[in-house]
Design a protein around this motif. Structure first.
Motif, PDB file in Angstrom:
ATOM      1  N   HIS A 177       9.664   8.412  -9.780  1.00 22.41           N
ATOM      2  CA  HIS A 177       8.758   7.895  -9.901  1.00 22.41           C
ATOM      3  C   HIS A 177       9.428   6.720 -10.671  1.00 22.41           C
ATOM      4  CE1 HIS A 177       5.320   8.627 -11.870  1.00 22.41           C
ATOM      5  NE2 HIS A 177       5.225  10.357 -11.024  1.00 22.41           N
ATOM      6  N   GLY A 178       9.486   5.085 -10.130  1.00 29.46           N
ATOM      7  CA  GLY A 178      10.140   4.100 -10.172  1.00 29.46           C
ATOM      8  C   GLY A 178      11.837   4.043  -8.755  1.00 29.46           C
ATOM      9  N   GLY A 179      11.380   4.934  -7.734  1.00 30.32           N
ATOM     10  CA  GLY A 179      12.092   5.336  -6.741  1.00 30.32           C
ATOM     11  C   GLY A 179      11.777   4.311  -5.637  1.00 30.32           C
ATOM     12  N   LYS A 180      12.578   4.452  -4.389  1.00 25.09           N
ATOM     13  CA  LYS A 180      12.585   3.718  -3.063  1.00 25.09           C
ATOM     14  C   LYS A 180      12.259   4.502  -2.417  1.00 25.09           C
ATOM     15  CE  LYS A 180      15.230   0.760  -4.870  1.00 25.09           C
ATOM     16  NZ  LYS A 180      16.792  -0.621  -5.102  1.00 25.09           N
ATOM     17  N   TYR A 181      11.422   4.195  -1.213  1.00 29.84           N
ATOM     18  CA  TYR A 181      11.296   4.689  -0.058  1.00 29.84           C
ATOM     19  C   TYR A 181      11.346   3.456   1.457  1.00 29.84           C
ATOM     20  CZ  TYR A 181       8.996   7.399   3.659  1.00 29.84           C
ATOM     21  OH  TYR A 181       9.024   8.514   4.579  1.00 29.84           O
ATOM     22  N   ILE A 226       0.479   3.603   9.468  1.00 30.48           N
ATOM     23  CA  ILE A 226       0.981   4.572   8.663  1.00 30.48           C
ATOM     24  C   ILE A 226       0.228   4.677   7.811  1.00 30.48           C
ATOM     25  CG2 ILE A 226       2.410   5.519   6.967  1.00 30.48           C
ATOM     26  CD1 ILE A 226       3.845   5.947  10.100  1.00 30.48           C
ATOM     27  N   THR A 227      -0.041   6.509   7.305  1.00 32.47           N
ATOM     28  CA  THR A 227      -0.984   5.746   5.928  1.00 32.47           C
ATOM     29  C   THR A 227      -0.651   6.655   4.885  1.00 32.47           C
ATOM     30  OG1 THR A 227      -2.219   7.527   5.921  1.00 32.47           O
ATOM     31  CG2 THR A 227      -3.452   5.491   7.440  1.00 32.47           C
ATOM     32  N   PHE A 228      -1.013   6.036   3.733  1.00 31.85           N
ATOM     33  CA  PHE A 228      -0.532   6.827   2.068  1.00 31.85           C
ATOM     34  C   PHE A 228      -1.221   6.348   0.917  1.00 31.85           C
ATOM     35  CE2 PHE A 228       1.477   2.337   2.763  1.00 31.85           C
ATOM     36  CZ  PHE A 228       0.664   1.704   1.361  1.00 31.85           C
ATOM     37  N   SER A 229      -1.026   7.623   0.081  1.00 32.69           N
ATOM     38  CA  SER A 229      -2.373   6.495  -1.003  1.00 32.69           C
ATOM     39  C   SER A 229      -1.486   6.033  -1.964  1.00 32.69           C
ATOM     40  CB  SER A 229      -2.004   8.589  -2.088  1.00 32.69           C
ATOM     41  OG  SER A 229      -2.989   8.785  -3.196  1.00 32.69           O
ATOM     42  N   ASP A 230      -2.997   5.145  -1.973  1.00 36.00           N
ATOM     43  CA  ASP A 230      -1.975   4.270  -3.060  1.00 36.00           C
ATOM     44  C   ASP A 230      -2.516   4.643  -4.352  1.00 36.00           C
ATOM     45  OD1 ASP A 230      -2.036   0.746  -2.898  1.00 36.00           O
ATOM     46  OD2 ASP A 230      -4.158   1.427  -4.723  1.00 36.00           O
ATOM     47  N   PRO A 231      -3.308   5.413  -4.580  1.00 36.79           N
ATOM     48  CA  PRO A 231      -3.084   5.539  -6.268  1.00 36.79           C
ATOM     49  C   PRO A 231      -1.735   6.351  -6.514  1.00 36.79           C
ATOM     50  CG  PRO A 231      -4.975   6.059  -5.537  1.00 36.79           C
ATOM     51  CD  PRO A 231      -4.111   5.407  -4.362  1.00 36.79           C
ATOM     52  N   GLU A 232      -0.994   7.661  -5.252  1.00 37.59           N
ATOM     53  CA  GLU A 232       0.354   7.603  -5.843  1.00 37.59           C
ATOM     54  C   GLU A 232       1.110   6.855  -5.891  1.00 37.59           C
ATOM     55  OE1 GLU A 232       1.610  10.099  -6.502  1.00 37.59           O
ATOM     56  OE2 GLU A 232      -0.534  11.920  -6.892  1.00 37.59           O
ATOM     57  N   PHE A 233       1.463   6.158  -4.880  1.00 35.35           N
ATOM     58  CA  PHE A 233       2.186   4.684  -4.483  1.00 35.35           C
ATOM     59  C   PHE A 233       2.348   4.048  -6.113  1.00 35.35           C
ATOM     60  CE2 PHE A 233       3.086   0.124  -3.123  1.00 35.35           C
ATOM     61  CZ  PHE A 233       4.423   0.140  -2.594  1.00 35.35           C
ATOM     62  N   HIS A 234       1.174   3.776  -6.218  1.00 39.75           N
ATOM     63  CA  HIS A 234       1.365   2.695  -7.889  1.00 39.75           C
ATOM     64  C   HIS A 234       1.305   3.024  -9.249  1.00 39.75           C
ATOM     65  CE1 HIS A 234      -1.111  -0.500  -5.763  1.00 39.75           C
ATOM     66  NE2 HIS A 234      -0.349  -1.389  -6.209  1.00 39.75           N
ATOM     67  N   LYS A 235       1.216   4.288  -9.194  1.00 42.09           N
ATOM     68  CA  LYS A 235       1.785   4.734 -10.180  1.00 42.09           C
ATOM     69  C   LYS A 235       3.266   5.572 -10.290  1.00 42.09           C
ATOM     70  CE  LYS A 235       1.349   9.973  -9.187  1.00 42.09           C
ATOM     71  NZ  LYS A 235       0.497  11.010  -9.442  1.00 42.09           N
ATOM     72  N   ARG A 236       3.491   5.452  -8.980  1.00 42.93           N
ATOM     73  CA  ARG A 236       5.333   5.710  -9.099  1.00 42.93           C
ATOM     74  C   ARG A 236       6.206   4.518  -9.188  1.00 42.93           C
ATOM     75  NH1 ARG A 236       5.678  10.763  -5.721  1.00 42.93           N
ATOM     76  NH2 ARG A 236       3.818  12.056  -5.769  1.00 42.93           N
ATOM     77  N   GLU A 237       4.669   3.254  -9.219  1.00 45.01           N
ATOM     78  CA  GLU A 237       5.459   1.849  -8.889  1.00 45.01           C
ATOM     79  C   GLU A 237       6.409   1.376  -8.241  1.00 45.01           C
ATOM     80  OE1 GLU A 237       6.225  -1.814 -11.744  1.00 45.01           O
ATOM     81  OE2 GLU A 237       8.345  -0.345 -11.814  1.00 45.01           O
ATOM     82  N   MET A 238       6.504   2.450  -6.928  1.00 47.11           N
ATOM     83  CA  MET A 238       7.295   2.981  -5.356  1.00 47.11           C
ATOM     84  C   MET A 238       7.694   1.662  -5.010  1.00 47.11           C
ATOM     85  SD  MET A 238       6.359   5.426  -2.723  1.00 47.11           S
ATOM     86  CE  MET A 238       5.718   6.945  -3.453  1.00 47.11           C
ATOM     87  N   THR A 239       8.895   1.299  -4.550  1.00 50.95           N
ATOM     88  CA  THR A 239       9.054   0.182  -3.205  1.00 50.95           C
ATOM     89  C   THR A 239       9.662   1.326  -2.023  1.00 50.95           C
ATOM     90  OG1 THR A 239      10.429  -1.141  -5.125  1.00 50.95           O
ATOM     91  CG2 THR A 239      11.100  -1.819  -2.964  1.00 50.95           C
ATOM     92  N   LEU A 240       8.701   0.226  -1.704  1.00 52.87           N
ATOM     93  CA  LEU A 240       8.599   0.561  -0.104  1.00 52.87           C
ATOM     94  C   LEU A 240       9.238  -0.388   0.830  1.00 52.87           C
ATOM     95  CD1 LEU A 240       7.495   2.449   2.765  1.00 52.87           C
ATOM     96  CD2 LEU A 240       4.787   0.532   2.182  1.00 52.87           C
ATOM     97  N   MET A 241      10.357  -0.498   1.024  1.00 46.14           N
ATOM     98  CA  MET A 241      10.996  -1.409   2.557  1.00 46.14           C
ATOM     99  C   MET A 241      11.224  -0.990   3.669  1.00 46.14           C
ATOM    100  SD  MET A 241      14.590  -1.718   0.392  1.00 46.14           S
ATOM    101  CE  MET A 241      13.764  -1.860  -1.016  1.00 46.14           C
ATOM    102  N   GLY A 242      11.345  -1.799   4.683  1.00 47.87           N
ATOM    103  CA  GLY A 242      11.933  -1.734   5.856  1.00 47.87           C
ATOM    104  C   GLY A 242      13.434  -1.793   6.088  1.00 47.87           C
TER     105      GLY A 242
END
Length: 330
Positions: A239-243, A253-269
């Motif tokens: 939670h609060g991390g970066k990918y 590429i697909t991912f779970s939006d609820p999981e992504f949002h609840k962790r306030e994840m940062t996704l970057m290329g």
């Protein structure tokens, strides 16, 4: 001159082309000394690269020496080549991100590369390699990919980092994350790659079926080039991390939006590298932070590559870096 060319997927050959005798204004002729083989070259051979047309002279991990004195570049000076040719005017270039220029031309991918005796490159894409130890210059580009990804993510001392994919790019990511004080974990399907990582002092090593520490990681880097692995990595970000996606695949590429949002994840290329990252790597090579001899798995002459290429592709898990010798210097 003979040029290492992928004529089509599965066909690598040496094709004859004229030796360049002059360079455009602002460009420099460089005699190539050595070329590193990497996953990009293997993907080109396999027909898996998303940004490439055939036939293509490969080779983007390049070291050489100035062939003809030009401007501030004296003849014979050893150089590292930055293979990312940018336009200089697009929005990315104006923001200091030529690595993701909207009209980028990467040597060996979008345009013919440096697996040949001589190539012309813009003077701004050359770096003085005279301070580097023997054999180190050719390693700079691939390590700069990892240095750039780590700089993008900016892990802090004490952060936990997971690098999925312990091949050459993943190893570079791990080395520079460790240099920033992070605790680095590596995961790979190959025991050979994990054993190689252990040789660099990494102790938190996992196969794909091994359980990972609970709670997730502050930063997760993907360097697998595998769509399923990329999708699976979302679950390991704290939670609060970066990918950070370092590898590139053709797939969606697909991912779970609820999981992504609840962790306030940062996704970057993370794409390519900049002059800052090349400088970081060259300093690490100069001061011995990175062991050149441990990274180079094998050096072979260009003449042997057509016969060897298929086996190198098939056995890539057992290799860190194969270097193809072109000229007499390194």
């Amino acid at each position: 001159m003979l040029c290492g060319t992928c004529a089509k997927p599965g066909q690598f050959m040496l094709a004859e082309r004229p030796l360049p005798q002059a360079a455009p204004d602002g460009w420099v002729l460089v005699d190539i000394d050595a070329v590193g083989l990497c996953g990009t070259d293997f993907h080109i051979f396999e027909g898996k690269h998303p940004f490439l047309d055939y036939p293509r002279v490969i080779g983007h991990e390049l070291s050489g020496h100035v062939a003809t004195a030009t401007g501030d570049w004296p003849k014979g000076l050893p150089v590292v080549i930055n293979p990312y040719l940018s336009c200089g005017t697009c929005i990315a270039c104006r923001k200091g991100k030529p690595n993701c220029c909207t009209d980028i031309a990467v040597l060996g991918v979008h345009r013919d590369g440096g697996m040949c005796a001589r190539i012309a490159v813009p003077s701004g894409n050359l770096y003085d390699a005279s301070s580097l130890p023997k054999g180190a210059a050719v390693l700079t580009e691939f390590l700069a990919i990892g240095a750039h990804a780590v700089r993008r993510a900016a892990p802090q001392t004490g952060d936990t980092v997971l690098v999925t994919g312990a091949g050459p790019i993943g190893l570079g990511v791990a080395l520079f994350a460790k240099a920033r004080g992070a605790t680095v974990h590596l995961r790979d399907a190959s025991s050979a790659r994990l054993n190689a990582a252990a040789g660099f002092g990494f102790v938190h090593l996992y196969g794909v079926t091994d359980p990972l520490p609970q709670g997730g990681f502050d930063v997760v880097f993907d360097a697998t080039g595998n769509a399923r692995a990329i999708e699976g990595g979302f679950a390991h970000v704290a939670h609060g991390g970066k990918y950070v996606l370092v590898s590139v695949v053709k797939d969606d590429i697909t991912f779970s939006d609820p999981e992504f949002h609840k962790r306030e994840m940062t996704l970057m290329g993370s794409r390519n590298a900049t002059a800052t990252d090349f400088a970081t790597v060259m300093q690490a090579l100069s001061d011995g932070t990175i062991d050149v001899a441990r990274i180079i798995s094998e050096t072979l002459p260009l003449a042997d590559l057509p016969a060897r290429f298929p086996a190198l592709v098939a056995n890539r898990e057992a290799l860190i870096k194969v270097v193809v010798q072109i000229g007499g210097q390194t």
